[in-house]
Design a protein around this motif. Structure first.
Motif, PDB file in Angstrom:
ATOM      1  N   ALA A 375       3.728 -13.126  16.730  1.00 58.80           N
ATOM      2  CA  ALA A 375       3.777 -12.448  18.026  1.00 58.80           C
ATOM      3  C   ALA A 375       3.894 -10.940  17.873  1.00 58.80           C
ATOM      4  CB  ALA A 375       4.957 -12.973  18.849  1.00 58.80           C
ATOM      5  N   GLY A 376       4.144 -10.470  16.665  1.00 55.86           N
ATOM      6  CA  GLY A 376       4.336  -9.039  16.452  1.00 55.86           C
ATOM      7  C   GLY A 376       3.090  -8.362  15.907  1.00 55.86           C
ATOM      8  N   SER A 377       3.102  -7.033  15.972  1.00 55.92           N
ATOM      9  CA  SER A 377       1.997  -6.265  15.420  1.00 55.92           C
ATOM     10  C   SER A 377       2.157  -6.169  13.906  1.00 55.92           C
ATOM     11  CB  SER A 377       1.942  -4.871  16.037  1.00 55.92           C
ATOM     12  OG  SER A 377       3.149  -4.179  15.806  1.00 55.92           O
ATOM     13  N   ILE A 378       1.031  -6.189  13.201  1.00 53.07           N
ATOM     14  CA  ILE A 378       1.022  -6.226  11.743  1.00 53.07           C
ATOM     15  C   ILE A 378       0.415  -4.941  11.213  1.00 53.07           C
ATOM     16  CG2 ILE A 378       0.118  -7.424   9.708  1.00 53.07           C
ATOM     17  CD1 ILE A 378       0.130  -9.995  11.297  1.00 53.07           C
ATOM     18  N   HIS A 379       1.067  -4.365  10.198  1.00 49.38           N
ATOM     19  CA  HIS A 379       0.511  -3.184   9.523  1.00 49.38           C
ATOM     20  C   HIS A 379       0.376  -3.500   8.038  1.00 49.38           C
ATOM     21  CE1 HIS A 379      -0.411   0.966   8.554  1.00 49.38           C
ATOM     22  NE2 HIS A 379       0.463   0.868   7.562  1.00 49.38           N
ATOM     23  N   TYR A 380      -0.815  -3.267   7.501  1.00 51.99           N
ATOM     24  CA  TYR A 380      -1.086  -3.509   6.080  1.00 51.99           C
ATOM     25  C   TYR A 380      -1.203  -2.174   5.365  1.00 51.99           C
ATOM     26  CZ  TYR A 380      -3.792  -4.483   1.854  1.00 51.99           C
ATOM     27  OH  TYR A 380      -4.243  -4.532   0.556  1.00 51.99           O
ATOM     28  N   CYS A 381      -0.489  -2.025   4.259  1.00 50.48           N
ATOM     29  CA  CYS A 381      -0.547  -0.816   3.430  1.00 50.48           C
ATOM     30  C   CYS A 381      -1.177  -1.210   2.096  1.00 50.48           C
ATOM     31  CB  CYS A 381       0.850  -0.242   3.223  1.00 50.48           C
ATOM     32  SG  CYS A 381       0.870   1.291   2.279  1.00 50.48           S
ATOM     33  N   ALA A 382      -2.373  -0.679   1.825  1.00 51.45           N
ATOM     34  CA  ALA A 382      -3.125  -1.051   0.638  1.00 51.45           C
ATOM     35  C   ALA A 382      -2.498  -0.479  -0.627  1.00 51.45           C
ATOM     36  CB  ALA A 382      -4.569  -0.574   0.774  1.00 51.45           C
ATOM     37  N   GLN A 383      -2.971  -0.966  -1.765  1.00 55.03           N
ATOM     38  CA  GLN A 383      -2.472  -0.460  -3.046  1.00 55.03           C
ATOM     39  C   GLN A 383      -2.729   1.032  -3.182  1.00 55.03           C
ATOM     40  OE1 GLN A 383      -3.377  -2.577  -6.669  1.00 55.03           O
ATOM     41  NE2 GLN A 383      -3.567  -4.533  -5.617  1.00 55.03           N
ATOM     42  N   LEU A 435      -3.179  14.621  -3.818  1.00 57.27           N
ATOM     43  CA  LEU A 435      -1.941  13.856  -3.888  1.00 57.27           C
ATOM     44  C   LEU A 435      -1.939  12.991  -5.137  1.00 57.27           C
ATOM     45  CD1 LEU A 435      -1.474  12.623  -0.190  1.00 57.27           C
ATOM     46  CD2 LEU A 435      -0.602  14.715  -1.254  1.00 57.27           C
ATOM     47  N   SER A 436      -0.794  12.916  -5.774  1.00 59.34           N
ATOM     48  CA  SER A 436      -0.670  12.022  -6.922  1.00 59.34           C
ATOM     49  C   SER A 436      -0.691  10.572  -6.451  1.00 59.34           C
ATOM     50  CB  SER A 436       0.633  12.316  -7.665  1.00 59.34           C
ATOM     51  OG  SER A 436       1.752  11.990  -6.853  1.00 59.34           O
ATOM     52  N   GLY A 437      -0.796   9.643  -7.407  1.00 57.41           N
ATOM     53  CA  GLY A 437      -0.807   8.235  -7.037  1.00 57.41           C
ATOM     54  C   GLY A 437       0.460   7.824  -6.315  1.00 57.41           C
ATOM     55  N   GLY A 438       1.614   8.333  -6.792  1.00 60.27           N
ATOM     56  CA  GLY A 438       2.876   8.018  -6.129  1.00 60.27           C
ATOM     57  C   GLY A 438       2.978   8.610  -4.743  1.00 60.27           C
ATOM     58  N   GLU A 439       2.446   9.808  -4.559  1.00 59.25           N
ATOM     59  CA  GLU A 439       2.472  10.427  -3.235  1.00 59.25           C
ATOM     60  C   GLU A 439       1.587   9.670  -2.260  1.00 59.25           C
ATOM     61  OE1 GLU A 439       3.430  15.142  -4.068  1.00 59.25           O
ATOM     62  OE2 GLU A 439       1.396  14.394  -4.421  1.00 59.25           O
ATOM     63  N   ARG A 440       0.457   9.178  -2.731  1.00 58.38           N
ATOM     64  CA  ARG A 440      -0.412   8.371  -1.864  1.00 58.38           C
ATOM     65  C   ARG A 440       0.302   7.092  -1.444  1.00 58.38           C
ATOM     66  NH1 ARG A 440      -6.353   7.904  -4.384  1.00 58.38           N
ATOM     67  NH2 ARG A 440      -6.609   6.767  -2.431  1.00 58.38           N
ATOM     68  N   LYS A 441       1.045   6.474  -2.381  1.00 54.99           N
ATOM     69  CA  LYS A 441       1.813   5.278  -2.034  1.00 54.99           C
ATOM     70  C   LYS A 441       2.802   5.591  -0.910  1.00 54.99           C
ATOM     71  CE  LYS A 441       0.597   2.267  -5.338  1.00 54.99           C
ATOM     72  NZ  LYS A 441       0.040   0.924  -5.076  1.00 54.99           N
ATOM     73  N   ARG A 442       3.495   6.696  -1.056  1.00 55.28           N
ATOM     74  CA  ARG A 442       4.525   7.051  -0.076  1.00 55.28           C
ATOM     75  C   ARG A 442       3.909   7.515   1.247  1.00 55.28           C
ATOM     76  NH1 ARG A 442       8.044  10.945  -3.710  1.00 55.28           N
ATOM     77  NH2 ARG A 442       6.092  11.055  -4.893  1.00 55.28           N
ATOM     78  N   LEU A 443       2.707   8.098   1.196  1.00 57.21           N
ATOM     79  CA  LEU A 443       2.007   8.412   2.443  1.00 57.21           C
ATOM     80  C   LEU A 443       1.725   7.130   3.218  1.00 57.21           C
ATOM     81  CD1 LEU A 443       0.489  10.389   4.316  1.00 57.21           C
ATOM     82  CD2 LEU A 443      -1.533  10.050   2.869  1.00 57.21           C
ATOM     83  N   ALA A 448       3.258   3.414   7.732  1.00 60.29           N
ATOM     84  CA  ALA A 448       3.835   2.134   8.180  1.00 60.29           C
ATOM     85  C   ALA A 448       5.023   2.390   9.103  1.00 60.29           C
ATOM     86  CB  ALA A 448       4.251   1.301   6.969  1.00 60.29           C
ATOM     87  N   TRP A 449       5.875   3.340   8.747  1.00 62.59           N
ATOM     88  CA  TRP A 449       7.033   3.663   9.568  1.00 62.59           C
ATOM     89  C   TRP A 449       6.605   4.193  10.938  1.00 62.59           C
ATOM     90  CZ3 TRP A 449       9.330   7.810  11.970  1.00 62.59           C
ATOM     91  CH2 TRP A 449      10.682   7.694  12.290  1.00 62.59           C
ATOM     92  N   LEU A 450       5.533   5.000  10.957  1.00 59.79           N
ATOM     93  CA  LEU A 450       5.079   5.589  12.216  1.00 59.79           C
ATOM     94  C   LEU A 450       4.467   4.559  13.158  1.00 59.79           C
ATOM     95  CD1 LEU A 450       3.473   8.916  10.940  1.00 59.79           C
ATOM     96  CD2 LEU A 450       5.368   8.735  12.553  1.00 59.79           C
ATOM     97  N   THR A 451       3.878   3.513  12.624  1.00 62.30           N
ATOM     98  CA  THR A 451       3.211   2.526  13.489  1.00 62.30           C
ATOM     99  C   THR A 451       4.197   1.806  14.402  1.00 62.30           C
ATOM    100  OG1 THR A 451       3.399   0.767  11.828  1.00 62.30           O
ATOM    101  CG2 THR A 451       1.386   2.125  11.795  1.00 62.30           C
ATOM    102  N   GLY A 452       5.436   1.656  13.935  1.00 67.29           N
ATOM    103  CA  GLY A 452       6.390   0.876  14.710  1.00 67.29           C
ATOM    104  C   GLY A 452       6.083  -0.607  14.691  1.00 67.29           C
ATOM    105  N   LEU A 457       3.105  -5.330   5.668  1.00 66.76           N
ATOM    106  CA  LEU A 457       2.541  -5.960   4.473  1.00 66.76           C
ATOM    107  C   LEU A 457       2.248  -4.845   3.472  1.00 66.76           C
ATOM    108  CD1 LEU A 457       0.011  -8.395   6.220  1.00 66.76           C
ATOM    109  CD2 LEU A 457       2.378  -8.855   5.553  1.00 66.76           C
ATOM    110  N   LEU A 458       3.042  -4.772   2.407  1.00 67.26           N
ATOM    111  CA  LEU A 458       2.969  -3.668   1.452  1.00 67.26           C
ATOM    112  C   LEU A 458       2.439  -4.190   0.118  1.00 67.26           C
ATOM    113  CD1 LEU A 458       6.458  -2.067   2.213  1.00 67.26           C
ATOM    114  CD2 LEU A 458       4.271  -1.671   3.370  1.00 67.26           C
TER     115      LEU A 458
END
Length: 519
Positions: A375-383, A435-443, A448-452, A457-458
């Motif tokens: 019933a909730g909205s889903i956000h997927y964060c790719a590798q 952006l480094s690989g780690g910075e892209r991950k954190r972006l 994900a946080w902004l979507t609410g 799915l990380l």
């Protein structure tokens, strides 16, 4: 629907650029002919070369200035509006419930938006310029060569009728070309996903029908476009012949006598953009109808399938659910995932962690035999989260169009990118700060946080991060999981996650995938 407001200055500048181009062509042609005649009749010494030459230079500068002005006013505003519309539609795709994979829907929307964007610059501007030039030419003929006004009017009527006929003829051909192209691409994608490499050595023989249909439709469209350009040339030559056939004696000796024939000979050049605009005009018409339907339809906020049992927004019910990619399928899962503690998918490389995440988010086709309810909205964060070639602010706002600066800063702090809070307008991506690989991950985590979204799915969120940073983010995800269902696919389980539920995709074949709570 139009992509950008039709600002008067855009069309004025486009008309000035087109009019000065035509005037430059006519004046230079007349100047060359007049100079040659002056030499033949022996008046070259008294012929005034300065005024025509200066006029040609002035027209050239005017055309260049109008062109730069048009680029500034038209392209800049178009790109701003294009970005806004693209973000709106892509957000609807990400939140939509559909049996079609969302990546396919996003690709279709991208094509529609490009077609709609193309209409302003490739359709309306040539149309306004062509009509404006035709009216201006009729005015000049009426003032200086009234004897040829009937010829000019007759040419305009023939050209208008021919253009209407060409547009009506092209409409079904454009629709057929788009339909067969979509069918061919879908068939090609399906074959490439399902076929082994051995079956491709002789080509995609199974696509012969779709490919033939697409090529036939493409060929028919091109032939009709060639007919339009040949028709322009034919009308041009016919009108020039009519000018000399009905040449009035009273016009002999008039230095402007060559202007109308030269203008008519130039018709294929200054009106061919209008004839070529008929195809993008029809494409934009179809795209506008598709986008209007998407925007007017109610925006779904959940992904539901199968069971209609009442569930919370931060909960997912799976019943024999698995992913399907061509002839490959994953392990079926039956369970209920709830917020409270993180859920970690583990397994060796190739076990299907990423494929399962993609299926849960709707980006990969799920097996028809399984069911999923949420019933909730889903956000997927790719590798590897995609980084737009834009500012950091714009890269964050694709997750929340209305986010203010304080909310963007809070998202960066959550993702461990607080040191970039003062650089929201820095350009990142291509030709910007890399952006480094780690910075892209954190972006991706900041988005994900902004979507609410109630369900995150990380995919491999800790990959490429040092131990300290990874544990800081793990602690924040553990806190987030108290109110949000956080599913993490990772081969690296951080101690800071605390108690979490584990789904091990490497369990022995024949054994059901079980959930175990680990402290």
């Amino acid at each position: 629907m139009r992509l950008m407001p039709r600002q008067p200055e855009v069309f004025i500048l486009a008309f000035v650029a087109a009019a000065t181009s035509l005037a430059l062509l006519l004046l230079s042609g007349w100047f060359i002919a007049a100079s040659a005649l002056a030499g033949l009749v022996g008046v070259a010494a008294t012929f005034n070369y300065v005024i025509p030459a200066a006029s040609i230079r002035l027209l050239a500068f005017t055309r260049i200035g109008a062109g730069y002005g048009f680029n500034y006013f038209a392209h800049e505003r178009l790109l701003d509006r294009l970005q806004f519309l693209r973000e709106q539609l892509f957000q609807r795709v990400l939140k939509a419930s559909t049996e079609t994979p969302k990546e396919d829907e996003a690709q279709k929307l991208d094509q529609h938006i490009n077609a709609l964007a193309n209409r302003t610059l490739s359709v309306w501007v040539p149309l306004a310029s062509g009509v404006g030039l035709a009216i201006a030419l009729l005015f000049v003929v009426d003032v200086y060569l009234p004897e040829w006004l009937p010829i000019a009017v007759g040419f305009g009527l023939l050209l208008g009728g021919f253009t209407v006929w060409q547009k009506r003829t092209l409409a079904p051909l454009v629709a057929a070309q788009l339909a067969t192209r979509a069918s061919y691409r879908a068939a090609l994608d399906e074959q490439l996903r399902n076929a082994s490499l051995w079956s491709l050595r002789d080509g995609c023989a199974g696509l012969a029908g779709e490919q033939s249909d697409w090529q036939s439709a493409q060929s028919a469209l091109r032939k009709q476009q060639d007919i339009g350009l040949r028709g322009l040339r034919g009308l041009s030559l016919l009108s020039v012949f009519a000018c000399f056939l009905w040449l009035p004696e009273s016009a002999l000796g008039n230095p402007l006598l060559l202007l109308l024939p030269l203008a008519l000979l130039a018709v294929p050049e200054w009106l061919s953009p209008l004839m070529r605009a008929l195809v993008p005009a029809e494409q934009a018409k179809l795209a506008a109808a598709a986008i209007a339907a998407d925007l007017s339809s109610p925006s779904p906020v959940s992904i539901t399938s199968g069971s209609q049992t009442t569930i919370s927004k931060s909960e997912v019910q799976l019943d024999n659910f698995t992913w399907r990619r061509g002839c490959r399928t994953g392990r079926p899962i039956t369970c209920t995932l709830r917020a409270g503690a993180p859920v970690v998918l583990t397994g060796s490389s190739g076990a299907g962690k990423s494929s399962l995440m993609l299926a849960l988010s709707g980006l990969l086709t799920a097996n028809e035999q399984g069911r999923m309810a949420s019933a909730g909205s889903i956000h997927y964060c790719a590798q590897q989260p995609y980084v737009l070639s834009a500012t950091l602010r714009e890269n964050l706002r694709i997750a929340d169009l209305g986010a203010g600066e304080s909310r963007l800063v809070a998202a960066l702090d959550f993702a461990g990118l607080g040191y970039l809070a003062a650089e929201l307008d820095i350009w990142i991506g291509e030709k910007g700060r890399v952006l480094s690989g780690g910075e892209r991950k954190r972006l991706g985590l900041a988005r994900a946080w902004l979507t609410g979204a109630e369900i995150w799915l990380l995919d491999e969120p800790f990959d490429g991060l040092d131990e300290k940073t990874a544990n800081i983010l793990a602690a924040r995800l553990r806190q987030q999981a108290t109110q949000t269902l956080v599913v993490i696919a990772s081969h690296r389980v951080m101690d800071a996650l605390g108690g979490h539920t584990v789904i091990n995709l490497d369990s022995p074949p024949g054994c059901p995938l079980s959930l175990a709570l680990q402290e």
